[in-house]
Design a protein around this motif. Structure first.
Motif, PDB file in Angstrom:
ATOM      1  N   VAL A   1       0.653  -1.282  -0.076  1.00  0.00           N
ATOM      2  CA  VAL A   1      -0.056  -0.062  -0.016  1.00  0.00           C
ATOM      3  C   VAL A   1       0.890   1.219   0.117  1.00  0.00           C
ATOM      4  O   VAL A   1       0.636   2.000  -0.783  1.00  0.00           O
ATOM      5  N   VAL A   2       1.863   1.247   0.919  1.00  0.00           N
ATOM      6  CA  VAL A   2       2.916   2.266   0.898  1.00  0.00           C
ATOM      7  C   VAL A   2       3.600   2.680  -0.389  1.00  0.00           C
ATOM      8  O   VAL A   2       3.609   3.724  -0.788  1.00  0.00           O
ATOM      9  N   THR A   3       3.899   1.747  -0.970  1.00  0.00           N
ATOM     10  CA  THR A   3       4.804   1.748  -2.314  1.00  0.00           C
ATOM     11  C   THR A   3       3.973   2.057  -3.346  1.00  0.00           C
ATOM     12  O   THR A   3       4.460   3.068  -4.415  1.00  0.00           O
ATOM     13  N   ASN A   4       2.759   1.698  -3.376  1.00  0.00           N
ATOM     14  CA  ASN A   4       1.952   2.072  -4.462  1.00  0.00           C
ATOM     15  C   ASN A   4       1.522   3.586  -4.358  1.00  0.00           C
ATOM     16  O   ASN A   4       1.354   4.249  -5.312  1.00  0.00           O
ATOM     17  N   LEU A   5       1.159   3.923  -3.318  1.00  0.00           N
ATOM     18  CA  LEU A   5       0.850   5.519  -3.005  1.00  0.00           C
ATOM     19  C   LEU A   5       2.196   6.145  -3.161  1.00  0.00           C
ATOM     20  O   LEU A   5       1.945   7.205  -3.933  1.00  0.00           O
ATOM     21  N   GLY A   6       3.130   5.657  -2.949  1.00  0.00           N
ATOM     22  CA  GLY A   6       4.490   6.518  -3.069  1.00  0.00           C
ATOM     23  C   GLY A   6       4.898   6.728  -4.472  1.00  0.00           C
ATOM     24  O   GLY A   6       5.092   7.722  -5.215  1.00  0.00           O
ATOM     25  N   ALA A   7       4.727   5.550  -5.360  1.00  0.00           N
ATOM     26  CA  ALA A   7       4.978   5.492  -6.733  1.00  0.00           C
ATOM     27  C   ALA A   7       3.648   6.269  -7.505  1.00  0.00           C
ATOM     28  O   ALA A   7       4.064   7.279  -8.479  1.00  0.00           O
ATOM     29  N   GLY A   8       2.653   6.391  -6.959  1.00  0.00           N
ATOM     30  CA  GLY A   8       1.461   7.251  -7.568  1.00  0.00           C
ATOM     31  C   GLY A   8       2.010   8.799  -7.560  1.00  0.00           C
ATOM     32  O   GLY A   8       1.490   9.658  -8.242  1.00  0.00           O
ATOM     33  N   VAL A   9       2.266   9.174  -6.294  1.00  0.00           N
ATOM     34  CA  VAL A   9       2.693  10.464  -6.083  1.00  0.00           C
ATOM     35  C   VAL A   9       3.918  10.791  -7.053  1.00  0.00           C
ATOM     36  O   VAL A   9       3.822  11.775  -7.467  1.00  0.00           O
ATOM     37  N   VAL A  10       4.842   9.998  -6.966  1.00  0.00           N
ATOM     38  CA  VAL A  10       5.950  10.077  -7.867  1.00  0.00           C
ATOM     39  C   VAL A  10       5.774  10.227  -9.396  1.00  0.00           C
ATOM     40  O   VAL A  10       6.006  11.248 -10.128  1.00  0.00           O
ATOM     41  N   GLN A  11       4.871   9.492  -9.798  1.00  0.00           N
ATOM     42  CA  GLN A  11       4.509   9.500 -11.310  1.00  0.00           C
ATOM     43  C   GLN A  11       3.566  10.723 -11.727  1.00  0.00           C
ATOM     44  O   GLN A  11       3.614  11.384 -12.582  1.00  0.00           O
TER      45      GLN A  11
ATOM     46  N   LEU B   1       3.913  13.599 -10.126  1.00  0.00           N
ATOM     47  CA  LEU B   1       5.007  14.771 -10.186  1.00  0.00           C
ATOM     48  C   LEU B   1       5.473  14.626 -11.579  1.00  0.00           C
ATOM     49  O   LEU B   1       5.743  15.611 -12.358  1.00  0.00           O
ATOM     50  N   VAL B   2       5.906  13.617 -12.058  1.00  0.00           N
ATOM     51  CA  VAL B   2       6.499  13.304 -13.496  1.00  0.00           C
ATOM     52  C   VAL B   2       5.529  13.880 -14.423  1.00  0.00           C
ATOM     53  O   VAL B   2       5.748  14.678 -15.189  1.00  0.00           O
ATOM     54  N   ALA B   3       4.275  13.492 -14.617  1.00  0.00           N
ATOM     55  CA  ALA B   3       3.113  13.874 -15.154  1.00  0.00           C
ATOM     56  C   ALA B   3       2.978  15.370 -14.924  1.00  0.00           C
ATOM     57  O   ALA B   3       2.844  16.127 -16.088  1.00  0.00           O
TER      58      ALA B   3
ATOM     59  N   ALA C   1      -0.328  10.065 -20.372  1.00  0.00           N
ATOM     60  CA  ALA C   1      -0.273   8.673 -20.203  1.00  0.00           C
ATOM     61  C   ALA C   1       0.573   8.318 -18.905  1.00  0.00           C
ATOM     62  O   ALA C   1       0.180   7.466 -18.040  1.00  0.00           O
ATOM     63  N   ILE C   2       1.625   9.417 -18.543  1.00  0.00           N
ATOM     64  CA  ILE C   2       2.082   9.051 -17.225  1.00  0.00           C
ATOM     65  C   ILE C   2       1.211   9.409 -16.284  1.00  0.00           C
ATOM     66  O   ILE C   2       1.187   8.592 -15.059  1.00  0.00           O
ATOM     67  N   ALA C   3       0.475  10.393 -16.262  1.00  0.00           N
ATOM     68  CA  ALA C   3      -0.835  10.623 -15.190  1.00  0.00           C
ATOM     69  C   ALA C   3      -1.667   9.474 -14.939  1.00  0.00           C
ATOM     70  O   ALA C   3      -2.161   9.151 -13.996  1.00  0.00           O
ATOM     71  N   ALA C   4      -1.902   8.759 -16.081  1.00  0.00           N
ATOM     72  CA  ALA C   4      -2.799   7.363 -15.964  1.00  0.00           C
ATOM     73  C   ALA C   4      -2.138   6.385 -15.360  1.00  0.00           C
ATOM     74  O   ALA C   4      -2.684   5.669 -14.420  1.00  0.00           O
ATOM     75  N   ASP C   5      -0.845   6.182 -15.672  1.00  0.00           N
ATOM     76  CA  ASP C   5       0.066   5.441 -14.507  1.00  0.00           C
ATOM     77  C   ASP C   5       0.137   5.816 -13.122  1.00  0.00           C
ATOM     78  O   ASP C   5      -0.161   4.961 -12.462  1.00  0.00           O
ATOM     79  N   ALA C   6       0.135   6.975 -12.900  1.00  0.00           N
ATOM     80  CA  ALA C   6      -0.039   7.628 -11.457  1.00  0.00           C
ATOM     81  C   ALA C   6      -1.365   7.152 -10.800  1.00  0.00           C
ATOM     82  O   ALA C   6      -1.456   6.773  -9.715  1.00  0.00           O
TER      83      ALA C   6
END
Length: 412
Positions: free
Chosen positions: A74-84, A86-88, A166-171
């Motif tokens: 859960v924590v890693t998915n939330l973190g990855a969502g935030v990072v992606q 920011l990239v978006a 597309a990056i936003a969709a990944d996030a």
């Protein structure tokens, strides 16, 4: 029954996450190249993501064995969502800077180092032991399906709205996955006596070496990645383009993906008494694509060989993953898996670096041919080890729940 609520939630969350992640590489490549036009920038971003993943994998395995894997995911998915996210945002606002995107990729790679071992260790907590192969095959089917659908969806989204979306969709996919994973049951295995983190890392290494069939198979996969990844990804496009044009390589990759998907569906119902014996023999078929490149086959036969390779990869990967889940003690599974991952991942960049100079000296076709031969040797070599040949479906004597990591004096 396989699709009980815990596994169903995990399957849905994992599928959503995989769909987003399958779009990200395509979108990121176009985003970086559109913004800077420099291949070097893309290479830096990809390397920035790989380096922390390799550096932190063993720590990630120890953390996943010490804590609730559900919490880690859960924590890693939330973190990855935030990072992606920011990239978006960087891409959508036109504020692209190579250092910023590379820095965010670095953080994402670090997050993945903790997510990967937890993912490989959580499935036995969600299904019965008799359903492990089915569960692994179902997850592989989803993964292989999105490998076909994801890049195509990314291409359409990039063309219609731009790579940033597309990056936003990944996030968004990471955040949705976190919501599914948060509903999983709490940890069902009590960890061994708490020690310092580095002591747990060392204990994982001890466990990895202790199990006589694990390290020969892990070394085999490392060698396979070393001789396969670079030649396939680098020489495959160039050799196929020379012979039959650019479209031919896309066809070969598509057919290979279909082979992966077909066999992952078939393995759901496959009954195997000696999984590693069958998996190693099937895995040798993964060399078919390289051999076709080396022998100069045309598009039709190259596609046939790629399909066969996909079948072999699917059987080998699913039976290996199931064997780990069945026979490695759950409290050490993430650490053992992290050592396996580290060996596999470390061989990939090395393979990609070596293939160019090798092709310059001996020629691309020759390198592909010998890489295929070495692939077969590496795949079959573990059969020389008796514990690999004789590993059955069920653990003997209940050994799954007890192991050397339980001792207080023991340093996977």
């Amino acid at each position: 029954m396989l699709f009980t609520p815990p596994f169903r939630g995990f399957f849905l969350g994992r599928t959503v996450s995989l769909l987003g992640s399958s779009m990200a590489p395509v979108a990121l490549a176009f985003a970086v190249l559109d913004a800077s036009g420099r291949l070097t920038d893309l290479g830096v971003v990809l390397a920035a993501q790989m380096v922390p993943q390799l550096a932190l994998l063993l720590v990630g395995g120890a953390v996943a064995d010490r804590m609730s894997r559900r919490v880690v995911l859960v924590v890693t998915n939330l973190g990855a969502g935030v990072v992606q996210g920011l990239v978006a945002a960087v891409l959508l606002t036109g504020q692209y800077r190579p250092a910023v995107v590379a820095g965010l990729a670095f953080v994402l790679g670090a997050i993945e180092a903790f997510a990967s071992p937890a993912l490989r260790g959580i499935v036995p907590e969600l299904v019965r032991e008799d359903d492990l192969q089915k569960a692994t095959a179902v997850l592989a089917s989803a993964r292989n399906a999105v490998k076909i659908a994801g890049p195509a969806a990314a291409g359409l989204l990039v063309a219609g709205a731009g790579p940033g979306w597309a990056i936003a969709a990944d996030a968004l996919s990471f955040l949705v996955a976190a919501a599914f994973l948060a509903r999983l049951p709490p940890r069902t295995v009590v960890p061994a006596a708490r020690r310092r983190l580095l002591a747990d890392v060392r204990a994982g290494w001890v466990e990895f070496r202790r199990i006589p069939w694990v390290w020969p198979m892990a070394l085999s996969y490392c060698a396979i990645n070393l001789v396969n990844t670079g030649p396939w990804l680098v020489l495959g496009p160039s050799l196929t383009k020379e012979r039959d044009g650019e479209a031919a390589w896309g066809l070969v990759l598509g057919v290979r993906a279909v082979g992966l998907l077909v066999m992952s569906v078939v393995v759901v119902r496959l009954v195997v008494r000696h999984p590693l014996r069958v998996g190693t023999v099937a895995g040798a078929a993964g060399a078919a694509g390289l051999l076709a490149l080396g022998l100069g086959f045309g598009t039709t036969w190259s596609a046939v060989c790629a399909f066969v390779a996909g079948l072999g990869f699917a059987v080998s990967g699913i039976l290996w993953e199931t064997s780990l889940q069945r026979h490695v003690p759950r409290e050490a599974l993430s650490r053992v898996a992290s050592h396996d991952d580290l060996l596999s991942y470390a061989a990939i960049p090395l393979s990609q670096l070596l293939v160019g100079p090798a092709a310059a000296v001996w020629g691309g076709a020759t390198v592909a041919l010998w890489a295929g031969v070495l692939f077969v040797v590496a795949a079959l070599a573990p059969l020389a080890v008796k514990p690999v040949r004789n590993l059955g479906v069920h653990a003997a004597g209940g050994s799954r729940e007890s192991n050397s990591l339980n001792g207080a004096n023991d340093c996977r």
